[in-house]
Design a protein around this motif. Structure first.
Motif, PDB file in Angstrom:
ATOM      1  N   ARG A   1       1.635  -0.840 -14.687  1.00  0.00           N
ATOM      2  CA  ARG A   1       0.426  -0.070 -14.369  1.00  0.00           C
ATOM      3  C   ARG A   1      -0.045  -0.278 -12.935  1.00  0.00           C
ATOM      4  O   ARG A   1      -0.945   0.420 -12.476  1.00  0.00           O
ATOM      5  N   VAL A   2       0.529  -1.231 -12.234  1.00  0.00           N
ATOM      6  CA  VAL A   2       0.120  -1.500 -10.853  1.00  0.00           C
ATOM      7  C   VAL A   2       0.738  -0.438  -9.941  1.00  0.00           C
ATOM      8  O   VAL A   2       1.944  -0.223  -9.952  1.00  0.00           O
ATOM      9  N   ASN A   3      -0.100   0.239  -9.140  1.00  0.00           N
ATOM     10  CA  ASN A   3       0.398   1.279  -8.238  1.00  0.00           C
ATOM     11  C   ASN A   3       0.390   0.854  -6.771  1.00  0.00           C
ATOM     12  O   ASN A   3       1.009   1.496  -5.930  1.00  0.00           O
ATOM     13  N   MET A   4      -0.318  -0.241  -6.441  1.00  0.00           N
ATOM     14  CA  MET A   4      -0.405  -0.685  -5.048  1.00  0.00           C
ATOM     15  C   MET A   4      -0.604  -2.191  -5.003  1.00  0.00           C
ATOM     16  O   MET A   4      -1.397  -2.747  -5.775  1.00  0.00           O
ATOM     17  N   LEU A   5       0.118  -2.843  -4.097  1.00  0.00           N
ATOM     18  CA  LEU A   5      -0.064  -4.266  -3.831  1.00  0.00           C
ATOM     19  C   LEU A   5      -0.404  -4.414  -2.354  1.00  0.00           C
ATOM     20  O   LEU A   5       0.387  -4.055  -1.485  1.00  0.00           O
ATOM     21  N   VAL A   6      -1.583  -4.951  -2.057  1.00  0.00           N
ATOM     22  CA  VAL A   6      -2.023  -5.165  -0.679  1.00  0.00           C
ATOM     23  C   VAL A   6      -2.001  -6.663  -0.404  1.00  0.00           C
ATOM     24  O   VAL A   6      -2.558  -7.446  -1.185  1.00  0.00           O
ATOM     25  N   THR A   7      -1.380  -7.059   0.688  1.00  0.00           N
ATOM     26  CA  THR A   7      -1.273  -8.472   1.037  1.00  0.00           C
ATOM     27  C   THR A   7      -1.757  -8.694   2.470  1.00  0.00           C
ATOM     28  O   THR A   7      -2.048  -7.740   3.195  1.00  0.00           O
ATOM     29  N   ASP A   8      -1.810  -9.969   2.862  1.00  0.00           N
ATOM     30  CA  ASP A   8      -2.268 -10.318   4.205  1.00  0.00           C
ATOM     31  C   ASP A   8      -1.159 -10.250   5.246  1.00  0.00           C
ATOM     32  O   ASP A   8      -1.393 -10.555   6.417  1.00  0.00           O
ATOM     33  N   GLY A   9       0.044  -9.880   4.852  1.00  0.00           N
ATOM     34  CA  GLY A   9       1.132  -9.705   5.805  1.00  0.00           C
ATOM     35  C   GLY A   9       1.957 -10.943   6.076  1.00  0.00           C
ATOM     36  O   GLY A   9       2.895 -10.889   6.880  1.00  0.00           O
TER      37      GLY A   9
ATOM     38  N   LEU B   1      -4.802  -3.190   6.142  1.00  0.00           N
ATOM     39  CA  LEU B   1      -5.040  -2.333   7.296  1.00  0.00           C
ATOM     40  C   LEU B   1      -5.952  -2.995   8.319  1.00  0.00           C
ATOM     41  O   LEU B   1      -5.838  -2.740   9.525  1.00  0.00           O
ATOM     42  N   ILE B   2      -6.854  -3.851   7.869  1.00  0.00           N
ATOM     43  CA  ILE B   2      -7.738  -4.559   8.805  1.00  0.00           C
ATOM     44  C   ILE B   2      -6.918  -5.547   9.632  1.00  0.00           C
ATOM     45  O   ILE B   2      -7.083  -5.637  10.855  1.00  0.00           O
TER      46      ILE B   2
ATOM     47  N   GLY C   1     -15.812  -4.302   4.025  1.00  0.00           N
ATOM     48  CA  GLY C   1     -16.729  -3.971   2.941  1.00  0.00           C
ATOM     49  C   GLY C   1     -16.015  -3.717   1.629  1.00  0.00           C
ATOM     50  O   GLY C   1     -14.815  -3.421   1.582  1.00  0.00           O
ATOM     51  N   ARG C   2     -16.753  -3.852   0.569  1.00  0.00           N
ATOM     52  CA  ARG C   2     -16.227  -3.582  -0.766  1.00  0.00           C
ATOM     53  C   ARG C   2     -16.223  -2.079  -1.022  1.00  0.00           C
ATOM     54  O   ARG C   2     -16.896  -1.302  -0.361  1.00  0.00           O
ATOM     55  N   ASP C   3     -15.439  -1.706  -2.033  1.00  0.00           N
ATOM     56  CA  ASP C   3     -15.384  -0.313  -2.505  1.00  0.00           C
ATOM     57  C   ASP C   3     -14.964   0.656  -1.404  1.00  0.00           C
ATOM     58  O   ASP C   3     -15.407   1.805  -1.376  1.00  0.00           O
ATOM     59  N   LYS C   4     -14.112   0.204  -0.498  1.00  0.00           N
ATOM     60  CA  LYS C   4     -13.547   1.093   0.521  1.00  0.00           C
ATOM     61  C   LYS C   4     -12.160   1.528   0.046  1.00  0.00           C
ATOM     62  O   LYS C   4     -11.274   0.693  -0.156  1.00  0.00           O
ATOM     63  N   THR C   5     -11.978   2.828  -0.126  1.00  0.00           N
ATOM     64  CA  THR C   5     -10.695   3.332  -0.583  1.00  0.00           C
ATOM     65  C   THR C   5      -9.704   3.370   0.570  1.00  0.00           C
ATOM     66  O   THR C   5     -10.083   3.380   1.754  1.00  0.00           O
ATOM     67  N   VAL C   6      -8.438   3.420   0.228  1.00  0.00           N
ATOM     68  CA  VAL C   6      -7.400   3.475   1.258  1.00  0.00           C
ATOM     69  C   VAL C   6      -7.512   4.771   2.053  1.00  0.00           C
ATOM     70  O   VAL C   6      -7.236   4.811   3.260  1.00  0.00           O
ATOM     71  N   ALA C   7      -7.985   5.851   1.422  1.00  0.00           N
ATOM     72  CA  ALA C   7      -8.153   7.122   2.128  1.00  0.00           C
ATOM     73  C   ALA C   7      -9.227   7.005   3.215  1.00  0.00           C
ATOM     74  O   ALA C   7      -9.070   7.547   4.316  1.00  0.00           O
ATOM     75  N   GLU C   8     -10.306   6.297   2.919  1.00  0.00           N
ATOM     76  CA  GLU C   8     -11.372   6.110   3.907  1.00  0.00           C
ATOM     77  C   GLU C   8     -10.888   5.275   5.085  1.00  0.00           C
ATOM     78  O   GLU C   8     -11.187   5.575   6.250  1.00  0.00           O
ATOM     79  N   LEU C   9     -10.147   4.210   4.810  1.00  0.00           N
ATOM     80  CA  LEU C   9      -9.668   3.353   5.886  1.00  0.00           C
ATOM     81  C   LEU C   9      -8.685   4.089   6.783  1.00  0.00           C
ATOM     82  O   LEU C   9      -8.743   3.975   8.015  1.00  0.00           O
ATOM     83  N   VAL C  10      -7.778   4.834   6.186  1.00  0.00           N
ATOM     84  CA  VAL C  10      -6.797   5.584   6.973  1.00  0.00           C
ATOM     85  C   VAL C  10      -7.489   6.639   7.822  1.00  0.00           C
ATOM     86  O   VAL C  10      -7.121   6.874   8.988  1.00  0.00           O
ATOM     87  N   GLU C  11      -8.516   7.268   7.277  1.00  0.00           N
ATOM     88  CA  GLU C  11      -9.261   8.276   8.038  1.00  0.00           C
ATOM     89  C   GLU C  11      -9.917   7.672   9.276  1.00  0.00           C
ATOM     90  O   GLU C  11      -9.877   8.247  10.371  1.00  0.00           O
ATOM     91  N   LYS C  12     -10.515   6.487   9.116  1.00  0.00           N
ATOM     92  CA  LYS C  12     -11.171   5.831  10.255  1.00  0.00           C
ATOM     93  C   LYS C  12     -10.143   5.384  11.300  1.00  0.00           C
ATOM     94  O   LYS C  12     -10.409   5.451  12.508  1.00  0.00           O
TER      95      LYS C  12
ATOM     96  N   LEU D   1      -4.892   7.765  -6.206  1.00  0.00           N
ATOM     97  CA  LEU D   1      -5.122   7.366  -4.821  1.00  0.00           C
ATOM     98  C   LEU D   1      -6.420   6.579  -4.659  1.00  0.00           C
ATOM     99  O   LEU D   1      -6.478   5.620  -3.899  1.00  0.00           O
ATOM    100  N   LEU D   2      -7.446   6.988  -5.370  1.00  0.00           N
ATOM    101  CA  LEU D   2      -8.739   6.314  -5.249  1.00  0.00           C
ATOM    102  C   LEU D   2      -8.708   4.914  -5.839  1.00  0.00           C
ATOM    103  O   LEU D   2      -9.572   4.088  -5.531  1.00  0.00           O
ATOM    104  N   THR D   3      -7.729   4.645  -6.681  1.00  0.00           N
ATOM    105  CA  THR D   3      -7.595   3.308  -7.273  1.00  0.00           C
ATOM    106  C   THR D   3      -7.030   2.311  -6.271  1.00  0.00           C
ATOM    107  O   THR D   3      -7.201   1.104  -6.423  1.00  0.00           O
ATOM    108  N   MET D   4      -6.380   2.783  -5.220  1.00  0.00           N
ATOM    109  CA  MET D   4      -5.655   1.903  -4.315  1.00  0.00           C
ATOM    110  C   MET D   4      -6.580   1.120  -3.378  1.00  0.00           C
ATOM    111  O   MET D   4      -7.515   1.678  -2.800  1.00  0.00           O
ATOM    112  N   PHE D   5      -6.283  -0.157  -3.233  1.00  0.00           N
ATOM    113  CA  PHE D   5      -6.908  -0.979  -2.202  1.00  0.00           C
ATOM    114  C   PHE D   5      -6.350  -0.586  -0.833  1.00  0.00           C
ATOM    115  O   PHE D   5      -5.221  -0.134  -0.719  1.00  0.00           O
ATOM    116  N   GLY D   6      -7.149  -0.812   0.214  1.00  0.00           N
ATOM    117  CA  GLY D   6      -6.658  -0.608   1.570  1.00  0.00           C
ATOM    118  C   GLY D   6      -6.618  -1.888   2.383  1.00  0.00           C
ATOM    119  O   GLY D   6      -6.048  -1.923   3.466  1.00  0.00           O
ATOM    120  N   SER D   7      -7.235  -2.954   1.859  1.00  0.00           N
ATOM    121  CA  SER D   7      -7.292  -4.212   2.605  1.00  0.00           C
ATOM    122  C   SER D   7      -7.473  -5.364   1.626  1.00  0.00           C
ATOM    123  O   SER D   7      -7.702  -5.162   0.424  1.00  0.00           O
TER     124      SER D   7
END
Length: 474
Positions: free
Chosen positions: A103-111, A139-140, A264-275, A413-419
């Motif tokens: 069920r996991v669609n995205m894994l975000v790590t610190d690199g 992304l941060i 910040g919390r509740d930031k979607t990956v779409a919002e981060l990519v847009e910025k 898409l909205l479920t995905m973390f961006g950071s």
């Protein structure tokens, strides 16, 4: 006094209540997770103040009403922290709690290599076990790596920090005399700031404060009797160095603004990519603005009246290239990202449906195209998007029965973390808890305390008290 006497102050009673509350929060979280169709994970590993490596896991999912970001677990790591060990810990954690990694669609790590390695890292191990999962370097973190200094600008930054350390760290007396000088000269600020590579905003803030206190620093260095003061005074009187410092203060101000927008919390990956895309467009503006008579976006440099150098324009070009290189291989197309925030701007006749199916294999391309036409033809839905915002639009305004494919793609898409922001912010809470309970706190108790401190869920205390047969009224 009677009420106070009824309050239990026993350590075991308080511990039992924290355990009950944390267990209730955890059980509620897993009940909702088991019903969720997809979820994303943010993973970060850090050593706490007692030298124990902790793997922090956060989960983001749609619980039927809203999107939630919650602490999934804090897993202590004994010994090495290789990608294989990290994956084994996570897989065991999911298995113990009866949840499927599929069920996991995205894994975000610190690199870090143990996290992001494609073969031996956690991302590679996860991709081998769950082929459809996407991996993303925070992304941060990536935006910060793009702004890494080198060459002349790094030497300038080192010189600035040498001057700051000379004033602040040579002796307590010297630091005290400098602060007294600032008070006597009615300076706006009372001290210089020290730069730390680990802290995201400190470089820009330290440069800005240095520029604002430049005259006071010159007065202090001229009055100092130490030999190093003469060397630093000659540096401060070098126009080329001063121009570079003013330029870096301005450009890092813009980078800090971007950084704050990404946090910040509740930031979607779409919002981060847009910025990030918006910031990339600003580089051309910065390059054109960096010339005599303009400098609308470089107020510190303009105020100084110092000469613009090729190093400055070269650094902006380097930033532009670094951002383009790091984010060009982002696996989710920009058109699909824009669809989440504004489905009315999507051109149905392009290959958008194919790109959506590449992301979610269960989508039907034909049905998705037809749904998009019906969606874009509805004035009511267009008005709902403007009034409710894109997240509530997809969760509450778009019918699951009428638009199953377009809604499913949007929720995916909205479920995905961006950071990994949520993971890193929780470490400060964890260290605060461990600082006050360094001896007696077990790993299980640490998770209980952290879960209560970070939870966004408010349990029904009355029902919980009855079920646990203990009084939570105090």
């Amino acid at each position: 006094m009677d009420s106070i006497r009824q309050i239990s102050i026993s350590d075991t009673s308080n511990m039992r209540r924290v355990e009950s509350l944390a267990s209730d929060v955890f059980e509620s979280l897993w009940d909702k997770l088991r019903k969720a169709e997809v979820m994303s994970l943010a993973a970060d590993e850090l050593t706490d103040n007692s030298d124990v490596a902790q793997l922090c896991l956060y989960v983001r999912f749609f619980d039927g009403e809203c999107f939630r970001e919650d602490l999934l677990g804090l897993i202590p790591m004994e010994g090495h922290t290789t990608g294989e060990i990290l994956f084994t810990k996570i897989a065991s954690f999911f298995e113990e709690n009866n949840l499927d990694l599929v069920r996991v669609n995205m894994l975000v790590t610190d690199g870090a290599p143990s996290m992001a390695g494609r073969d031996q890292g956690l991302a590679g191990r996860m991709a081998a076990a769950v082929p459809q999962v996407k991996s993303l370097h925070c992304l941060i973190h990536q935006s910060l790596l793009c702004a890494k200094l080198s060459g002349e600008l790094k030497e300038t930054m080192d010189s600035v920090m040498a001057i700051i350390n000379f004033i602040r760290c040579t002796s307590s007396l010297q630091h005290h005399l400098f602060r007294k000088l600032l008070t006597d000269m009615s300076a706006e600020f009372k001290d210089l700031l020290i730069h730390n590579d680990i802290r995201w905003l400190s470089k820009g803030n330290a440069l800005k404060r240095f520029c604002e206190l430049r005259e006071e620093i010159l007065v202090f260095l001229r009055s100092s009797k130490l030999k190093k003061a003469g060397k630093f005074l000659s540096l401060m009187e070098n126009d080329e160095l001063n121009a570079a410092v003013c330029f870096m203060s301005d450009i890092f101000h813009h980078l800090n603004q971007l950084n704050m927008e990404l946090q910040g919390r509740d930031k979607t990956v779409a919002e981060l990519v847009e910025k990030l895309h918006a910031f990339q467009r600003k580089f051309s503006l910065f390059s054109a603005d960096l010339c005599p008579g303009k400098m609308l976006h470089f107020p510190t440099l303009r105020k100084s009246g110092l000469q613009i150098t090729e190093v400055m324009s070269g650094f902006i070009d380097s930033l532009k290239n670094n951002f383009a290189t790091r984010f060009e291989d982002f696996s989710i197309s920009s058109e699909v990202m824009r669809f989440v925030k504004d489905p009315f701007c999507v051109n149905v006749e392009t290959d958008f449906a194919l790109k959506g199916k590449e992301l979610v294999s269960s989508l039907d391309e034909g049905s998705l195209q037809l749904e998009l036409i019906d969606n874009q033809s509805s004035d009511d839905l267009r008005q709902s998007l403007q009034q409710a915002g894109f997240q509530k639009f997809w969760t509450h305004e778009v019918s699951r029965e009428k638009f199953p494919h377009s809604r499913g793609l949007a929720l995916f898409l909205l479920t995905m973390f961006g950071s990994t922001y949520t993971c890193e912010s929780s470490f400060s809470h964890m260290n605060a808890i461990k600082t006050h309970n360094r001896i007696s706190l077990t790993d299980q108790h640490l998770q209980h305390c952290l879960r209560i401190a970070l939870t966004t869920y408010t349990p029904d205390f009355t029902a919980l008290a009855k079920s646990k047969k203990c009084n939570f009224s105090h």
